[in-house]
Write a protein that holds these residues in place. Sequence first.
Motif, PDB file in Angstrom:
ATOM      1  N   LEU A  28       0.840  -1.186   0.000  1.00  0.00           N
ATOM      2  CA  LEU A  28       0.000   0.000   0.000  1.00  0.00           C
ATOM      3  C   LEU A  28       0.879   1.242   0.000  1.00  0.00           C
ATOM      4  O   LEU A  28       1.749   1.398   0.860  1.00  0.00           O
ATOM      5  CB  LEU A  28      -0.906   0.013   1.231  1.00  0.00           C
ATOM      6  N   LEU A  29       0.646   2.128  -0.971  1.00  0.00           N
ATOM      7  CA  LEU A  29       1.386   3.376  -1.095  1.00  0.00           C
ATOM      8  C   LEU A  29       0.476   4.521  -0.680  1.00  0.00           C
ATOM      9  O   LEU A  29      -0.573   4.726  -1.285  1.00  0.00           O
ATOM     10  CB  LEU A  29       1.852   3.578  -2.541  1.00  0.00           C
ATOM     11  N   ILE A  30       0.886   5.266   0.357  1.00  0.00           N
ATOM     12  CA  ILE A  30       0.061   6.347   0.890  1.00  0.00           C
ATOM     13  C   ILE A  30       0.686   7.680   0.499  1.00  0.00           C
ATOM     14  O   ILE A  30       1.803   8.002   0.915  1.00  0.00           O
ATOM     15  CB  ILE A  30      -0.064   6.251   2.420  1.00  0.00           C
ATOM     16  N   PRO A  31      -0.015   8.486  -0.302  1.00  0.00           N
ATOM     17  CA  PRO A  31       0.571   9.734  -0.786  1.00  0.00           C
ATOM     18  C   PRO A  31       0.548  10.829   0.274  1.00  0.00           C
ATOM     19  O   PRO A  31      -0.214  10.783   1.237  1.00  0.00           O
ATOM     20  CB  PRO A  31      -0.336  10.104  -1.966  1.00  0.00           C
ATOM     21  N   ARG A  84      -8.796   0.126   6.198  1.00  0.00           N
ATOM     22  CA  ARG A  84      -9.974  -0.387   5.473  1.00  0.00           C
ATOM     23  C   ARG A  84      -9.578  -0.847   4.069  1.00  0.00           C
ATOM     24  O   ARG A  84     -10.124  -1.838   3.569  1.00  0.00           O
ATOM     25  CB  ARG A  84     -11.065   0.684   5.380  1.00  0.00           C
ATOM     26  N   ILE A  85      -8.646  -0.174   3.455  1.00  0.00           N
ATOM     27  CA  ILE A  85      -8.172  -0.610   2.140  1.00  0.00           C
ATOM     28  C   ILE A  85      -7.419  -1.929   2.265  1.00  0.00           C
ATOM     29  O   ILE A  85      -7.580  -2.839   1.434  1.00  0.00           O
ATOM     30  CB  ILE A  85      -7.308   0.482   1.493  1.00  0.00           C
ATOM     31  N   LEU A  86      -6.596  -2.058   3.302  1.00  0.00           N
ATOM     32  CA  LEU A  86      -5.913  -3.328   3.551  1.00  0.00           C
ATOM     33  C   LEU A  86      -6.919  -4.457   3.727  1.00  0.00           C
ATOM     34  O   LEU A  86      -6.753  -5.558   3.175  1.00  0.00           O
ATOM     35  CB  LEU A  86      -5.024  -3.234   4.796  1.00  0.00           C
ATOM     36  N   GLU A  87      -7.943  -4.204   4.498  1.00  0.00           N
ATOM     37  CA  GLU A  87      -8.951  -5.224   4.760  1.00  0.00           C
ATOM     38  C   GLU A  87      -9.704  -5.608   3.484  1.00  0.00           C
ATOM     39  O   GLU A  87     -10.073  -6.775   3.295  1.00  0.00           O
ATOM     40  CB  GLU A  87      -9.952  -4.726   5.810  1.00  0.00           C
ATOM     41  N   LEU A  88      -9.914  -4.644   2.616  1.00  0.00           N
ATOM     42  CA  LEU A  88     -10.611  -4.913   1.366  1.00  0.00           C
ATOM     43  C   LEU A  88      -9.758  -5.745   0.416  1.00  0.00           C
ATOM     44  O   LEU A  88     -10.248  -6.712  -0.195  1.00  0.00           O
ATOM     45  CB  LEU A  88     -10.984  -3.585   0.688  1.00  0.00           C
ATOM     46  N   ARG A  96       2.729  -4.672   3.367  1.00  0.00           N
ATOM     47  CA  ARG A  96       3.797  -3.683   3.401  1.00  0.00           C
ATOM     48  C   ARG A  96       3.178  -2.320   3.098  1.00  0.00           C
ATOM     49  O   ARG A  96       2.265  -2.237   2.276  1.00  0.00           O
ATOM     50  CB  ARG A  96       4.875  -4.029   2.386  1.00  0.00           C
ATOM     51  N   VAL A  97       3.729  -1.270   3.722  1.00  0.00           N
ATOM     52  CA  VAL A  97       3.165   0.066   3.555  1.00  0.00           C
ATOM     53  C   VAL A  97       4.279   1.073   3.362  1.00  0.00           C
ATOM     54  O   VAL A  97       5.266   1.085   4.118  1.00  0.00           O
ATOM     55  CB  VAL A  97       2.307   0.471   4.777  1.00  0.00           C
ATOM     56  N   PHE A  98       4.124   1.922   2.351  1.00  0.00           N
ATOM     57  CA  PHE A  98       5.009   3.062   2.165  1.00  0.00           C
ATOM     58  C   PHE A  98       4.186   4.333   2.281  1.00  0.00           C
ATOM     59  O   PHE A  98       3.084   4.433   1.729  1.00  0.00           O
ATOM     60  CB  PHE A  98       5.672   3.028   0.782  1.00  0.00           C
ATOM     61  N   GLY A  99       4.723   5.314   2.990  1.00  0.00           N
ATOM     62  CA  GLY A  99       4.064   6.602   3.098  1.00  0.00           C
ATOM     63  C   GLY A  99       5.040   7.721   2.813  1.00  0.00           C
ATOM     64  O   GLY A  99       6.210   7.659   3.212  1.00  0.00           O
ATOM     65  N   ALA A 100       4.570   8.752   2.104  1.00  0.00           N
ATOM     66  CA  ALA A 100       5.389   9.916   1.792  1.00  0.00           C
ATOM     67  C   ALA A 100       4.835  11.130   2.519  1.00  0.00           C
ATOM     68  O   ALA A 100       3.636  11.396   2.471  1.00  0.00           O
ATOM     69  CB  ALA A 100       5.392  10.179   0.285  1.00  0.00           C
TER      70      ALA A 100
END
Length: 304
Positions: A28-31, A84-88, A96-100
């Motif tokens: 998951l990429l979080i802008p 919620r997106i992960l759960e979907l 894995r998660v990246f955030g900027a």
Amino acid sequence: MSEPTVGCLRVNGATLHYEVRGQGPLLLLIPGGTGGAASFDGIAEDLAEEYTVATYDPRGMSRSPLDDPEAEQRVAEHADDAFRILELLSPGEPARVFGASSGAITAVHLLTARTGRITRVVAHEPPMVEVLPDSPEHRALIGRVTATFRAEGLMPAMAVFAAGLKKDGDTGEPEAGADAGPGDGIDADAGPEAGAGTEVEAGIELPPQAAARAQQTMADLPYFVGRIVPAFMSYVPDIRRLEALSDRLVLAVGEDSRGELSYRPAPFLAERLGSELLHFPGGHTGLTTHPAEFGELLRKAFSA
């Protein structure tokens, strides 16, 4: 570039626009800022060779409208959106998660709140200024930005914000007569299209897709300055919890950001946690200016 699968997800108080590419474990990429899902266009395709890559427009931005446009924003609620997106997309499976930037703050809170669902977080220049020894100065900066925005409007507020993000750490007022155009200070946290509004307002013709994204960036800026900046830059992370999770958190900065306010919290926190600090190419928006190198280093960070 192949077209992603696009969907909408109802969450508390908003409808999220999300995009999915590839197959494999979920990434998951979080802008950050006003970048939205489009901020990852330069790296998502390559990462999708190994991962199911998901990204989205955070609530209130672009294609993710709020039910109540005046609703106050909270980091915890943004992190719950990511959950919620992960759960979907990957129910019950660690991701894995990246955030900027501001998205990195969301990712850090997600790690502390939903530990069992996260294998690793890479947080690139989270502006968690409350961890810094001189946090009262930055708290005052946020107050000035908010007060200026309410009293004088967007561009004067952006000028104050830009002055506080400079490499010398100056949080004072901008010099009289300083240019406060749409690009000033936005690159520090508003996403890859930041500054593009300058070309639009100046009448320079952009390709249709770029022009549309530039217009959307400008449309999102009041929300970013008025709601996201004060909510996210006043966020206080749970340091004790992060100490226990330091093996799952990779703090990262841009090589060209040294000395800027957005750079400083990551190395300070990495030293506090006794963890390594990862340097990415470029500055605060390195994933846009150096997409190939940025994406490859990100891939290595998740496979380490």
